[in-house]
Design a protein around this motif. Structure first.
Motif, PDB file in Angstrom:
ATOM      1  N   ARG A  70       0.847  -1.174   0.000  1.00 30.00           N
ATOM      2  CA  ARG A  70       0.000   0.000   0.000  1.00 30.00           C
ATOM      3  C   ARG A  70       0.896   1.241   0.000  1.00 30.00           C
ATOM      4  N   GLN A  71       0.438   2.289  -0.646  1.00 33.20           N
ATOM      5  CA  GLN A  71       1.179   3.536  -0.654  1.00 33.20           C
ATOM      6  C   GLN A  71       1.107   4.192   0.723  1.00 33.20           C
ATOM      7  N   PRO A  72       2.154   4.884   1.173  1.00 33.36           N
ATOM      8  CA  PRO A  72       2.145   5.529   2.493  1.00 33.36           C
ATOM      9  C   PRO A  72       0.951   6.459   2.686  1.00 33.36           C
ATOM     10  N   GLU A  73       0.600   7.228   1.655  1.00 37.87           N
ATOM     11  CA  GLU A  73      -0.510   8.164   1.803  1.00 37.87           C
ATOM     12  C   GLU A  73      -1.848   7.434   1.938  1.00 37.87           C
ATOM     13  N   THR A  74      -1.958   6.267   1.306  1.00 37.69           N
ATOM     14  CA  THR A  74      -3.173   5.458   1.460  1.00 37.69           C
ATOM     15  C   THR A  74      -3.327   5.001   2.898  1.00 37.69           C
ATOM     16  N   ILE A  75      -2.225   4.585   3.520  1.00 40.26           N
ATOM     17  CA  ILE A  75      -2.249   4.123   4.915  1.00 40.26           C
ATOM     18  C   ILE A  75      -2.570   5.279   5.851  1.00 40.26           C
ATOM     19  N   ARG A  76      -1.908   6.418   5.679  1.00 36.82           N
ATOM     20  CA  ARG A  76      -2.123   7.568   6.547  1.00 36.82           C
ATOM     21  C   ARG A  76      -3.563   8.079   6.433  1.00 36.82           C
ATOM     22  N   ARG A  77      -4.067   8.124   5.218  1.00 37.47           N
ATOM     23  CA  ARG A  77      -5.444   8.589   5.023  1.00 37.47           C
ATOM     24  C   ARG A  77      -6.433   7.627   5.676  1.00 37.47           C
ATOM     25  N   PHE A  78      -6.185   6.329   5.533  1.00 38.29           N
ATOM     26  CA  PHE A  78      -7.068   5.340   6.149  1.00 38.29           C
ATOM     27  C   PHE A  78      -7.094   5.496   7.663  1.00 38.29           C
ATOM     28  N   VAL A  79      -5.915   5.651   8.273  1.00 34.50           N
ATOM     29  CA  VAL A  79      -5.843   5.805   9.728  1.00 34.50           C
ATOM     30  C   VAL A  79      -6.566   7.068  10.174  1.00 34.50           C
ATOM     31  N   GLY A  80      -6.258   8.192   9.540  1.00 32.50           N
ATOM     32  CA  GLY A  80      -6.845   9.459   9.954  1.00 32.50           C
ATOM     33  C   GLY A  80      -8.360   9.475   9.839  1.00 32.50           C
ATOM     34  N   GLU A  81      -8.882   9.033   8.706  1.00 35.23           N
ATOM     35  CA  GLU A  81     -10.323   9.091   8.499  1.00 35.23           C
ATOM     36  C   GLU A  81     -11.046   8.026   9.328  1.00 35.23           C
ATOM     37  N   SER A  82     -10.447   6.857   9.502  1.00 34.37           N
ATOM     38  CA  SER A  82     -11.082   5.806  10.303  1.00 34.37           C
ATOM     39  C   SER A  82     -11.203   6.224  11.758  1.00 34.37           C
ATOM     40  N   MET A  83     -10.116   6.733  12.330  1.00 35.53           N
ATOM     41  CA  MET A  83     -10.153   7.141  13.736  1.00 35.53           C
ATOM     42  C   MET A  83     -11.041   8.358  13.939  1.00 35.53           C
ATOM     43  N   SER A  84     -11.077   9.259  12.966  1.00 35.81           N
ATOM     44  CA  SER A  84     -11.959  10.422  13.070  1.00 35.81           C
ATOM     45  C   SER A  84     -13.421   9.988  13.103  1.00 35.81           C
ATOM     46  N   LEU A  85     -13.782   9.012  12.275  1.00 37.62           N
ATOM     47  CA  LEU A  85     -15.150   8.505  12.275  1.00 37.62           C
ATOM     48  C   LEU A  85     -15.504   7.869  13.613  1.00 37.62           C
ATOM     49  N   MET A  86     -14.578   7.072  14.149  1.00 34.56           N
ATOM     50  CA  MET A  86     -14.857   6.335  15.383  1.00 34.56           C
ATOM     51  C   MET A  86     -15.005   7.246  16.593  1.00 34.56           C
ATOM     52  N   LEU A  87     -14.336   8.400  16.584  1.00 36.31           N
ATOM     53  CA  LEU A  87     -14.298   9.253  17.765  1.00 36.31           C
ATOM     54  C   LEU A  87     -14.992  10.593  17.562  1.00 36.31           C
ATOM     55  N   THR A  88     -15.895  10.661  16.607  1.00 38.11           N
ATOM     56  CA  THR A  88     -16.710  11.855  16.411  1.00 38.11           C
ATOM     57  C   THR A  88     -18.165  11.469  16.649  1.00 38.11           C
ATOM     58  N   TRP A  89     -18.735  11.986  17.771  1.00 32.49           N
ATOM     59  CA  TRP A  89     -20.069  11.583  18.222  1.00 32.49           C
ATOM     60  C   TRP A  89     -20.940  12.806  18.455  1.00 32.49           C
ATOM     61  N   SER A  90     -22.225  12.570  18.499  1.00 32.45           N
ATOM     62  CA  SER A  90     -23.205  13.575  18.896  1.00 32.45           C
ATOM     63  C   SER A  90     -24.499  12.846  19.243  1.00 32.45           C
ATOM     64  N   GLN A  91     -25.486  13.590  19.713  1.00 29.26           N
ATOM     65  CA  GLN A  91     -26.761  12.962  20.040  1.00 29.26           C
ATOM     66  C   GLN A  91     -27.441  12.438  18.774  1.00 29.26           C
ATOM     67  N   GLN A  92     -27.246  13.142  17.664  1.00 30.34           N
ATOM     68  CA  GLN A  92     -27.810  12.677  16.403  1.00 30.34           C
ATOM     69  C   GLN A  92     -27.042  11.488  15.832  1.00 30.34           C
ATOM     70  N   GLN A  93     -25.773  11.377  16.200  1.00 28.27           N
ATOM     71  CA  GLN A  93     -24.922  10.280  15.734  1.00 28.27           C
ATOM     72  C   GLN A  93     -24.221   9.683  16.948  1.00 28.27           C
ATOM     73  N   PRO A  94     -24.949   8.925  17.769  1.00 27.20           N
ATOM     74  CA  PRO A  94     -24.414   8.420  19.037  1.00 27.20           C
ATOM     75  C   PRO A  94     -23.259   7.445  18.835  1.00 27.20           C
ATOM     76  N   PRO A  95     -22.373   7.361  19.827  1.00 25.68           N
ATOM     77  CA  PRO A  95     -21.179   6.523  19.700  1.00 25.68           C
ATOM     78  C   PRO A  95     -21.484   5.048  19.491  1.00 25.68           C
ATOM     79  N   THR A  96     -22.578   4.550  20.057  1.00 25.02           N
ATOM     80  CA  THR A  96     -22.905   3.139  19.844  1.00 25.02           C
ATOM     81  C   THR A  96     -23.210   2.859  18.379  1.00 25.02           C
ATOM     82  N   THR A  97     -23.918   3.771  17.729  1.00 24.12           N
ATOM     83  CA  THR A  97     -24.202   3.616  16.297  1.00 24.12           C
ATOM     84  C   THR A  97     -22.935   3.768  15.474  1.00 24.12           C
ATOM     85  N   VAL A  98     -22.115   4.758  15.846  1.00 20.08           N
ATOM     86  CA  VAL A  98     -20.849   4.977  15.140  1.00 20.08           C
ATOM     87  C   VAL A  98     -19.970   3.741  15.232  1.00 20.08           C
ATOM     88  N   TRP A  99     -19.878   3.160  16.431  1.00 20.96           N
ATOM     89  CA  TRP A  99     -19.038   1.987  16.608  1.00 20.96           C
ATOM     90  C   TRP A  99     -19.570   0.792  15.818  1.00 20.96           C
TER      91      TRP A  99
END
Length: 234
Positions: A70-99
């Motif tokens: 895999r290209q380095p930028e592909t790996i870095r982008r995957f990590v950044g966007e995956s972790m951002s999705l997992m740790l961005t919550w709200s009442q409209q998008q609760p963490p249980t649904t996100v997880w």
């Protein structure tokens, strides 16, 4: 006179011979084209499409190529966007649904440990019940260049903070999230779309096209961080 007739017969046979030879060559060419198209169609049926990595880190599907690189930028982008999705919550998008949705990007043998780690981030137990008007956002400062551990496995360091905002606290609180994150390549995408997908489903599905998954998360100072997920949490 006989000699003349013999030569005349030979001269008449030459055009016929040329036409016959040309016809055979055309027939052979048509057979080669037909065989080539049949082989190409058979190859498409037997071999599934695989990913194509672009310079900016995005991925698309293309002709098959068995490759765990895999290209380095592909790996870095995957990590950044995956972790951002997992740790961005709200009442409209609760963490249980996100997880539930984003955990498709995590290796099966590491899902429970990572879920416990995310729950323990917030002492107010907002993972199960997000307060009205509160929001949690992961802000990433830096993701290091990937370090190759073995074939199809890499490690990156991520420096980030999870910010928590409420209707009473507009400035927000910050929780450090500095981690070593281990990534491994997989042969097939682990993500899928349900019958009635949410926008988060589409985001996770797109990330899954990189054919990568998170195999371990360790503290930034952990010198023994490896692909063994049993070492991720004390």
């Amino acid at each position: 006179m006989q000699i003349f007739k013999s030569e005349n017969k030979k001269s008449n046979a030459l055009p016929l011979l040329a036409v016959a030879t040309f016809g055979l060559n055309v027939l052979s060419l048509l057979l080669l084209i037909f065989n080539g198209s049949m082989l190409q169609q058979l190859g498409r049926q037997l071999a599934p499409q695989s990913l194509v990595q672009l310079v900016d880190g995005r991925v698309i599907t293309g002709d098959p190529e068995q490759n765990l690189e895999r290209q380095p930028e592909t790996i870095r982008r995957f990590v950044g966007e995956s972790m951002s999705l997992m740790l961005t919550w709200s009442q409209q998008q609760p963490p249980t649904t996100v997880w539930e949705i984003s955990s498709q990007l995590v290796a099966n043998d590491f899902k429970e440990k990572l879920k416990s780690q995310l729950i323990n981030l917030n002492p107010d137990r907002q993972f199960e019940n997000v307060n009205r008007g509160s929001e949690n956002v992961l802000v990433i400062q830096k993701i290091s260049q990937p370090i190759k551990i073995s074939n199809g496995r890499w490690k990156v360091e991520m420096f980030a903070n999870q910010l928590t905002f409420t209707s009473y606290d507009k400035l927000g609180k910050s929780i450090s999230f500095n981690k070593q994150i281990l990534i491994k390549a997989i042969n097939e995408p682990a993500t899928s779309l349900p019958n009635a997908p949410l926008p988060l489903h589409f985001a996770v599905y797109r990330l899954g096209e990189a054919r990568l998954e998170i195999s371990n998360v360790c503290e930034i100072q952990d010198k023994n961080c490896s692909g063994n997920s049993n070492q991720a949490l004390p």
